[in-house]
Design an enzyme around this catalytic site. Structure first.
Site, short mmCIF file in Angstrom:
data_model
loop_
_atom_site.label_atom_id
_atom_site.label_comp_id
_atom_site.label_asym_id
_atom_site.label_seq_id
_atom_site.Cartn_x
_atom_site.Cartn_y
_atom_site.Cartn_z
N CYS A 14 0.87 -1.18 0.00
CA CYS A 14 0.00 0.00 0.00
C CYS A 14 0.90 1.23 0.00
O CYS A 14 2.12 1.10 -0.11
CB CYS A 14 -0.99 -0.01 1.17
SG CYS A 14 -0.27 0.20 2.81
N ASN A 17 2.51 1.52 4.15
CA ASN A 17 2.81 0.29 4.88
C ASN A 17 2.59 0.40 6.39
O ASN A 17 3.31 -0.19 7.18
CB ASN A 17 4.23 -0.20 4.57
CG ASN A 17 4.52 -1.62 5.02
OD1 ASN A 17 5.65 -1.93 5.39
ND2 ASN A 17 3.54 -2.50 5.00
N ARG A 20 -3.20 -0.55 5.58
CA ARG A 20 -3.80 -1.65 4.82
C ARG A 20 -2.88 -2.85 4.64
O ARG A 20 -3.28 -3.99 4.90
CB ARG A 20 -4.28 -1.16 3.45
CG ARG A 20 -5.40 -0.14 3.55
CD ARG A 20 -5.79 0.39 2.20
NE ARG A 20 -4.72 1.23 1.63
CZ ARG A 20 -4.73 1.73 0.41
NH1 ARG A 20 -5.73 1.47 -0.40
NH2 ARG A 20 -3.75 2.50 -0.01
N SER A 21 -1.66 -2.63 4.16
CA SER A 21 -0.82 -3.79 3.85
C SER A 21 -0.37 -4.56 5.10
O SER A 21 -0.39 -5.80 5.06
CB SER A 21 0.38 -3.40 2.97
OG SER A 21 1.18 -2.41 3.57
N ASP A 128 -8.80 2.65 2.38
CA ASP A 128 -7.67 3.29 3.06
C ASP A 128 -8.20 4.12 4.23
O ASP A 128 -8.80 5.17 4.02
CB ASP A 128 -6.89 4.17 2.10
CG ASP A 128 -5.62 4.72 2.72
OD1 ASP A 128 -5.39 4.51 3.93
OD2 ASP A 128 -4.84 5.36 1.98
#
Length: 157
Positions: A14, A17, A20-21, A128
């Site tokens: 994303c 970091n 989301r990721s 997001d």
């Protein structure tokens, strides 16, 4: 292995970091453990360098704690080596996919895909929640990552 899925190397990307990721990383690791799947390598990274070395957003950590999912990650940036190390590089939205492809070397082996393409509810974009004032967007992100993790693993059967 419980589902017959061969161990893979998966990288979630994303923008920064920290939302989301790392959530997707933690959730996929949790689902793999629930399914008794071992030997997988799951990580996450960023397009940008703003948060490198930092832990996930406190709101992401809070949501993971509520769901009893361990989250232990330090933000890092996507590297050229990632494109040949990982089997899958998942972006969280179309802009992530464009940025990932723009940073790719001329030849690489990873499959670059939108993580949301595995959502049975067809929500292609992982929300997001970075600019939200509360945890609600992070809860939504968790729910999407859970559905997509299940859908991804089911697709490998």
């Amino acid at each position: 292995m419980a589902s017959g899925a061969e161990a893979k190397k998966v990288l979630f990307i994303c923008l920064g970091n920290i939302c989301r990721s790392p959530t997707a990383e933690a959730v996929l690791n949790h689902v793999l453990k629930q399914r008794g799947l071992e030997g997988w390598e799951v990580d996450s990274g960023a397009i940008g360098s703003w948060h490198v070395g930092l832990g996930p957003d406190r709101r992401a950590v809070n949501v993971m704690k509520r769901h009893n999912i361990p989250m232990d990650h330090k933000a890092r940036q996507l590297t050229k080596e990632d494109f040949n190390h990982y089997d899958y590089i998942f972006g969280m939205d179309h802009e992530n996919i464009s940025d990932i492809k723009a940073r790719a070397p001329k030849t690489y082996t990873a499959k670059i895909e939108l993580f949301g393409s595995y959502d049975p509810k067809k929500e292609l974009i992982i929300r997001d929640p970075y600019y939200d004032d509360d945890d609600k967007g992070f809860e939504k992100c968790y729910e999407q990552c859970l559905r997509c993790s299940e859908g991804f693993l089911d697709s490998l059967k």
